[in-house]
Design a protein around this motif. Sequence first.
Motif, short mmCIF file in Angstrom:
data_model
loop_
_atom_site.label_atom_id
_atom_site.label_comp_id
_atom_site.label_asym_id
_atom_site.label_seq_id
_atom_site.Cartn_x
_atom_site.Cartn_y
_atom_site.Cartn_z
N ALA A 12 0.84 -1.21 0.00
CA ALA A 12 0.00 0.00 0.00
C ALA A 12 0.87 1.26 0.00
CB ALA A 12 -0.93 -0.01 1.22
N LEU A 13 1.97 1.21 0.73
CA LEU A 13 2.89 2.36 0.77
C LEU A 13 3.48 2.63 -0.60
CD1 LEU A 13 4.33 4.49 2.48
CD2 LEU A 13 6.10 2.78 3.00
N ASN A 14 3.87 1.55 -1.32
CA ASN A 14 4.41 1.72 -2.66
C ASN A 14 3.38 2.29 -3.63
OD1 ASN A 14 6.96 0.77 -2.02
ND2 ASN A 14 6.40 -1.37 -2.40
N ARG A 15 2.11 1.83 -3.49
CA ARG A 15 1.05 2.37 -4.36
C ARG A 15 0.84 3.86 -4.10
NH1 ARG A 15 -1.43 -2.65 -3.13
NH2 ARG A 15 -2.72 -1.63 -1.53
N LYS A 16 0.89 4.26 -2.84
CA LYS A 16 0.71 5.68 -2.52
C LYS A 16 1.86 6.51 -3.09
CE LYS A 16 -0.14 8.92 1.22
NZ LYS A 16 -0.29 9.15 2.68
N ARG A 17 3.08 5.99 -3.02
CA ARG A 17 4.23 6.71 -3.57
C ARG A 17 4.10 6.86 -5.08
NH1 ARG A 17 9.16 3.77 -0.20
NH2 ARG A 17 8.87 4.95 1.77
N LYS A 18 3.63 5.81 -5.75
CA LYS A 18 3.45 5.89 -7.20
C LYS A 18 2.40 6.91 -7.59
CE LYS A 18 4.92 1.15 -8.24
NZ LYS A 18 4.51 -0.18 -8.77
N ARG A 19 1.31 6.95 -6.80
CA ARG A 19 0.27 7.95 -7.07
C ARG A 19 0.80 9.36 -6.88
NH1 ARG A 19 -3.14 4.30 -4.17
NH2 ARG A 19 -2.96 5.64 -2.33
N SER A 20 1.64 9.54 -5.86
CA SER A 20 2.22 10.86 -5.61
C SER A 20 3.14 11.27 -6.76
CB SER A 20 2.99 10.86 -4.29
OG SER A 20 2.13 10.59 -3.21
N LEU A 21 3.94 10.29 -7.24
CA LEU A 21 4.84 10.59 -8.36
C LEU A 21 4.06 10.96 -9.61
CD1 LEU A 21 7.58 7.83 -7.91
CD2 LEU A 21 7.83 10.29 -7.54
N LYS A 22 2.98 10.22 -9.90
CA LYS A 22 2.16 10.54 -11.06
C LYS A 22 1.50 11.91 -10.92
CE LYS A 22 1.05 5.74 -12.33
NZ LYS A 22 -0.04 4.74 -12.46
N LYS A 23 1.10 12.24 -9.70
CA LYS A 23 0.40 13.50 -9.46
C LYS A 23 1.31 14.70 -9.72
CE LYS A 23 -2.11 15.99 -5.84
NZ LYS A 23 -2.59 15.94 -4.43
N TYR A 24 2.57 14.59 -9.30
CA TYR A 24 3.49 15.73 -9.39
C TYR A 24 4.47 15.63 -10.56
CZ TYR A 24 1.81 16.75 -4.70
OH TYR A 24 1.02 17.02 -3.62
N PHE A 25 4.34 14.57 -11.38
CA PHE A 25 5.33 14.36 -12.46
C PHE A 25 5.35 15.52 -13.43
CE2 PHE A 25 6.10 12.89 -16.82
CZ PHE A 25 7.42 12.49 -16.69
N TRP A 26 4.17 15.90 -13.96
CA TRP A 26 4.15 16.95 -14.99
C TRP A 26 4.55 18.30 -14.41
CZ3 TRP A 26 4.35 15.64 -19.77
CH2 TRP A 26 3.78 14.42 -20.18
N GLY A 27 4.17 18.54 -13.17
CA GLY A 27 4.58 19.79 -12.54
C GLY A 27 6.09 19.87 -12.41
N MET A 28 6.72 18.79 -11.93
CA MET A 28 8.18 18.77 -11.81
C MET A 28 8.85 18.85 -13.18
SD MET A 28 8.80 18.82 -8.66
CE MET A 28 10.57 18.54 -8.79
N LEU A 29 8.22 18.24 -14.19
CA LEU A 29 8.79 18.29 -15.54
C LEU A 29 8.83 19.72 -16.08
CD1 LEU A 29 9.85 16.50 -17.86
CD2 LEU A 29 7.51 16.45 -18.76
N PHE A 30 7.77 20.49 -15.83
CA PHE A 30 7.74 21.87 -16.30
C PHE A 30 8.67 22.77 -15.48
CE2 PHE A 30 3.58 20.63 -18.17
CZ PHE A 30 3.81 21.07 -19.46
N VAL A 31 8.87 22.44 -14.22
CA VAL A 31 9.73 23.26 -13.36
C VAL A 31 11.20 23.00 -13.63
CG1 VAL A 31 10.45 23.57 -10.95
CG2 VAL A 31 8.02 23.55 -11.52
N THR A 32 11.54 21.81 -14.10
CA THR A 32 12.95 21.43 -14.26
C THR A 32 13.76 22.38 -15.15
OG1 THR A 32 12.41 19.10 -13.88
CG2 THR A 32 14.49 19.57 -15.01
#
Length: 305
Positions: A12-32
């Motif tokens: 469950a912890l790994n699933r939550k981490r994956k959801r967090s990564l998906k949620k912030y992926f595009w934001g971090m991509l644009f900020v990079t």
Amino acid sequence: MESTALASNPAALNRKRKRSLKKYFWGMLFVTPALLVFIMFLWVPIFKGMIFSFYHIDFVKGDEFVGWKNYNVIFNDKDVMIAVKNTLYYIGLGLVIGFWVPCLFAIMISELRKFQGFARVAAYLPNVIPAVVLYGLWRWLYDSVGPINSALSSLGLDQIAFMTDTRWSMASLVFMETWQSFGAAMLIYLAAILNVPRDWYEAAEIDGAGIWQRIRHITLPSIGNVLLLMLILQLISSSQGYLSQYALLDGGPNKATLTYSLLIVKYAFNKLDYGVASALGVLMFIVLAGLAVIRYRLSGKEGSY
């Protein structure tokens, strides 16, 4: 409870981490890209400047490590103390002459019932004047046969050597820069003033308060945090000032307008001593970093209201 359950369930912890990564992926991509530019053009030069301050920079023979020698040069150079005193004088003049101008203009414009838009544009126009045009204009205004001295002569008063008299040279530059740059600060003050609830002014008018009472008891207390923030920003920008001193007077007359930043420029591009220039820059960075921390705390405090 949720954190305890997740800790006991790795899947469950790994699933939550994956959801967090998906949620912030595009934001971090644009900020990079912005982050990379920020690092390349701000932090890399800062760290390289700190390293260069311990070297004698020679692009032909190669760099030579000299330890604290560059800092010893600074502390034994009489021009450094002259530059520090001139910079403090320049900052003080900027606070006395220029700090209150944009605030006063913002208050006056906010009290206008008509032509407020025109007043905003007119106040901001000096900011868009190119530096070359600005310096040429004010050199003509300050000239011995310019309009200011001509007006003084017509009134039977003595002329003022704005550019060549050590008593007037720095003040003349501050007057020029105040006229050119007050519009941007004025817009910030005006935004803060217009954000004050109109009900407060209406209630004060009903109670018989005049314009000066409204300004004193409503406007100024309401923009107090903005005043403090703009004060720190002006201290930072004034301590870095050198362009007008360099373009118009080259630090003269008799080093009366030799500021700290201008001394750095002279060491780097006149004497080609980049090591000492870097050491001077490091010392300035330490001071400005302290002011930046204060500014950050004030901006955070302002945002909490």
